[in-house]
Scaffold this motif. Structure first.
Motif, PDB file in Angstrom:
ATOM      1  N   ILE A 243      31.570 -59.444  12.990  1.00 29.47           N
ATOM      2  CA  ILE A 243      31.578 -58.796  11.675  1.00 29.47           C
ATOM      3  C   ILE A 243      32.881 -58.014  11.507  1.00 29.47           C
ATOM      4  N   PRO A 244      33.600 -58.209  10.409  1.00 32.58           N
ATOM      5  CA  PRO A 244      34.845 -57.454  10.188  1.00 32.58           C
ATOM      6  C   PRO A 244      34.596 -55.948  10.244  1.00 32.58           C
ATOM      7  N   HIS A 245      35.519 -55.226  10.832  1.00 33.09           N
ATOM      8  CA  HIS A 245      35.353 -53.783  10.982  1.00 33.09           C
ATOM      9  C   HIS A 245      35.269 -53.079   9.631  1.00 33.09           C
ATOM     10  N   SER A 246      35.890 -53.646   8.612  1.00 34.19           N
ATOM     11  CA  SER A 246      35.927 -52.987   7.308  1.00 34.19           C
ATOM     12  C   SER A 246      34.570 -52.953   6.618  1.00 34.19           C
ATOM     13  N   TRP A 247      33.619 -53.788   7.073  1.00 34.63           N
ATOM     14  CA  TRP A 247      32.275 -53.719   6.486  1.00 34.63           C
ATOM     15  C   TRP A 247      31.160 -53.745   7.521  1.00 34.63           C
ATOM     16  N   ARG A 248      31.506 -53.451   8.767  1.00 34.93           N
ATOM     17  CA  ARG A 248      30.500 -53.464   9.837  1.00 34.93           C
ATOM     18  C   ARG A 248      29.418 -52.412   9.613  1.00 34.93           C
ATOM     19  N   HIS A 249      29.813 -51.219   9.207  1.00 38.21           N
ATOM     20  CA  HIS A 249      28.819 -50.162   8.982  1.00 38.21           C
ATOM     21  C   HIS A 249      27.832 -50.563   7.885  1.00 38.21           C
ATOM     22  N   GLY A 250      28.337 -51.191   6.838  1.00 33.27           N
ATOM     23  CA  GLY A 250      27.462 -51.621   5.755  1.00 33.27           C
ATOM     24  C   GLY A 250      26.446 -52.650   6.216  1.00 33.27           C
ATOM     25  N   VAL A 251      26.880 -53.586   7.048  1.00 35.11           N
ATOM     26  CA  VAL A 251      25.963 -54.611   7.568  1.00 35.11           C
ATOM     27  C   VAL A 251      24.902 -53.964   8.445  1.00 35.11           C
ATOM     28  N   GLN A 252      25.314 -53.019   9.271  1.00 42.36           N
ATOM     29  CA  GLN A 252      24.342 -52.313  10.112  1.00 42.36           C
ATOM     30  C   GLN A 252      23.297 -51.591   9.261  1.00 42.36           C
ATOM     31  N   ALA A 253      23.760 -50.920   8.218  1.00 34.82           N
ATOM     32  CA  ALA A 253      22.854 -50.127   7.380  1.00 34.82           C
ATOM     33  C   ALA A 253      21.830 -51.003   6.668  1.00 34.82           C
ATOM     34  N   ILE A 254      22.280 -52.088   6.041  1.00 35.19           N
ATOM     35  CA  ILE A 254      21.326 -52.916   5.297  1.00 35.19           C
ATOM     36  C   ILE A 254      20.420 -53.700   6.238  1.00 35.19           C
ATOM     37  N   THR A 255      20.908 -54.013   7.440  1.00 38.28           N
ATOM     38  CA  THR A 255      20.057 -54.700   8.412  1.00 38.28           C
ATOM     39  C   THR A 255      18.904 -53.801   8.840  1.00 38.28           C
ATOM     40  N   LEU A 256      19.205 -52.555   9.152  1.00 43.05           N
ATOM     41  CA  LEU A 256      18.152 -51.611   9.538  1.00 43.05           C
ATOM     42  C   LEU A 256      17.172 -51.380   8.391  1.00 43.05           C
ATOM     43  N   CYS A 257      17.712 -51.262   7.180  1.00 41.81           N
ATOM     44  CA  CYS A 257      16.858 -51.028   6.017  1.00 41.81           C
ATOM     45  C   CYS A 257      15.926 -52.212   5.774  1.00 41.81           C
ATOM     46  N   ALA A 258      16.454 -53.422   5.948  1.00 43.41           N
ATOM     47  CA  ALA A 258      15.642 -54.626   5.742  1.00 43.41           C
ATOM     48  C   ALA A 258      14.599 -54.782   6.844  1.00 43.41           C
ATOM     49  N   LEU A 259      15.005 -54.575   8.089  1.00 45.43           N
ATOM     50  CA  LEU A 259      14.068 -54.735   9.206  1.00 45.43           C
ATOM     51  C   LEU A 259      12.933 -53.717   9.142  1.00 45.43           C
ATOM     52  N   ALA A 260      13.196 -52.561   8.544  1.00 45.54           N
ATOM     53  CA  ALA A 260      12.143 -51.548   8.417  1.00 45.54           C
ATOM     54  C   ALA A 260      10.971 -52.055   7.586  1.00 45.54           C
ATOM     55  N   LEU A 261      11.204 -53.066   6.758  1.00 45.61           N
ATOM     56  CA  LEU A 261      10.116 -53.642   5.964  1.00 45.61           C
ATOM     57  C   LEU A 261       9.051 -54.286   6.844  1.00 45.61           C
ATOM     58  N   CYS A 262       9.445 -54.706   8.039  1.00 48.46           N
ATOM     59  CA  CYS A 262       8.489 -55.348   8.947  1.00 48.46           C
ATOM     60  C   CYS A 262       7.418 -54.375   9.436  1.00 48.46           C
ATOM     61  N   SER A 263       7.614 -53.085   9.211  1.00 42.99           N
ATOM     62  CA  SER A 263       6.622 -52.103   9.653  1.00 42.99           C
ATOM     63  C   SER A 263       5.398 -52.072   8.740  1.00 42.99           C
ATOM     64  N   TYR A 264       5.531 -52.577   7.512  1.00 45.42           N
ATOM     65  CA  TYR A 264       4.418 -52.470   6.564  1.00 45.42           C
ATOM     66  C   TYR A 264       3.213 -53.334   6.938  1.00 45.42           C
ATOM     67  N   PRO A 265       3.383 -54.591   7.345  1.00 40.59           N
ATOM     68  CA  PRO A 265       2.190 -55.335   7.778  1.00 40.59           C
ATOM     69  C   PRO A 265       1.546 -54.720   9.016  1.00 40.59           C
ATOM     70  N   VAL A 266       2.359 -54.137   9.890  1.00 35.73           N
ATOM     71  CA  VAL A 266       1.802 -53.465  11.069  1.00 35.73           C
ATOM     72  C   VAL A 266       0.929 -52.293  10.626  1.00 35.73           C
ATOM     73  N   TYR A 267       1.459 -51.489   9.715  1.00 34.66           N
ATOM     74  CA  TYR A 267       0.697 -50.343   9.205  1.00 34.66           C
ATOM     75  C   TYR A 267      -0.584 -50.803   8.512  1.00 34.66           C
ATOM     76  N   SER A 268      -0.480 -51.869   7.731  1.00 36.34           N
ATOM     77  CA  SER A 268      -1.640 -52.374   6.997  1.00 36.34           C
ATOM     78  C   SER A 268      -2.766 -52.772   7.940  1.00 36.34           C
ATOM     79  N   HIS A 269      -2.425 -53.441   9.042  1.00 36.25           N
ATOM     80  CA  HIS A 269      -3.453 -53.910   9.975  1.00 36.25           C
ATOM     81  C   HIS A 269      -3.974 -52.782  10.861  1.00 36.25           C
ATOM     82  N   VAL A 270      -3.098 -51.877  11.255  1.00 35.19           N
ATOM     83  CA  VAL A 270      -3.540 -50.771  12.110  1.00 35.19           C
ATOM     84  C   VAL A 270      -4.459 -49.829  11.340  1.00 35.19           C
TER      85      VAL A 270
END
Length: 276
Positions: A243-270
């Motif tokens: 990933i180019p250094h000029s946008w690496r932080h942005g990719v990290q941020a949106i990746t974490l934000c998107a992956l956090a969505l995976c917590s909702y089905p876990v919460y729903s079932h628990v």
């Protein structure tokens, strides 16, 4: 880009403010109920339009005052046009939804501030929009766990349009960050892997959120729509060094934000909470 301890603290506070605004937005529905009881349905339905119009008017007045510092009038005008479009994209049966436009125009400004410590130029515009739009998805997911609210695909579109409008306006107005266009790193001119990764991340997010519309009030959130999204962590691990250094932080941020969505089905079932 190495940050001082003070700047790192301000960046973290900016991100925390973004995350705090989302649940605040979710719970503003009580104010809408109060407005309907106080002013009636018709007048209350106009309040979001009035609020957004006032916000746009303030932006125009501030921009005119700082006209010598404006980066791009074209982006500002385009952003205002998209904001107006977003107002008429909402479900007419729920006029309160129009307030999302102003909400996400302001949210993306906070996102832009947080990201401006690591990003600049076009990457700052692009990733601040994507991050705010993804927070709009979280907004709808949180609403889906309340019996008094509903999860809506159209609302996500409105949130995204509001984010895009704000991102264009704030970038055009030159608020926060170095506005010069960052030239692509030498490696990015030969490597399309990071670009393909972004396409996959966005596509897998859409694949995750769209099917949930058909599970509202019927079942717990299923896991299967989130499998492609969850796989991005593997792709991210392989692609990170490219990933180019000029946008690496942005990719990290949106990746974490998107992956956090995976917590909702876990919460729903628990918690065994239905999704609405």
């Amino acid at each position: 880009m190495n940050l001082s301890a003070t700047n790192r603290l301000f960046m973290i506070m900016g991100y925390l403010a973004c995350l705090l605004l989302v649940p605040i937005y979710v719970n503003l529905f009580t104010l809408w109920d109060y407005a309907k009881r106080t002013f009636g349905d018709d007048l209350a339905g106009l309040l979001p339009i009035i609020g957004t119009s006032l916000l746009l008017l303030i932006i125009v007045l501030v921009v005119r005052k700082r006209s010598k510092e404006i980066h791009s009038w074209g982006l500002i005008i385009l952003g205002i046009a998209i904001a107006c479009l977003a107002l008429f994209t909402t479900n007419p049966k729920w006029p309160a939804k129009r307030v999302h436009v102003a909400e996400y125009m302001m949210l993306v400004l906070v996102v832009r501030y947080a990201m401006s410590f690591k990003l600049s130029g076009t990457p700052l515009l692009f990733f601040s929009f994507l991050f705010a739009a993804m927070l709009g998805v979280h907004d709808e997911m949180l609403q889906g766990f309340s019996q008094n609210r509903t999860y809506g695909i159209r609302d996500m579109l409105v949130n995204s349009l509001g984010s895009l409008a704000g991102a264009l306006i704030w970038h055009g107005a030159g608020w926060f960050g170095n506005l010069s266009i960052i030239h692509a790193d030498a490696q990015s001119t030969r490597d399309y892997g990071p670009v393909l990764y972004l396409f996959w991340l966005i596509a897998s997010l859409l694949l995750a959120v769209y099917p949930l519309y058909y599970y509202r009030g019927v079942e717990l959130i299923p896991f299967w729509p989130f499998v492609p999204l969850g796989s991005t962590i593997v792709l991210f691990t392989f692609i990170f060094s490219r990933i180019p250094h000029s946008w690496r932080h942005g990719v990290q941020a949106i990746t974490l934000c998107a992956l956090a969505l995976c917590s909702y089905p876990v919460y729903s079932h628990v918690s065994q909470v239905l999704f609405y």
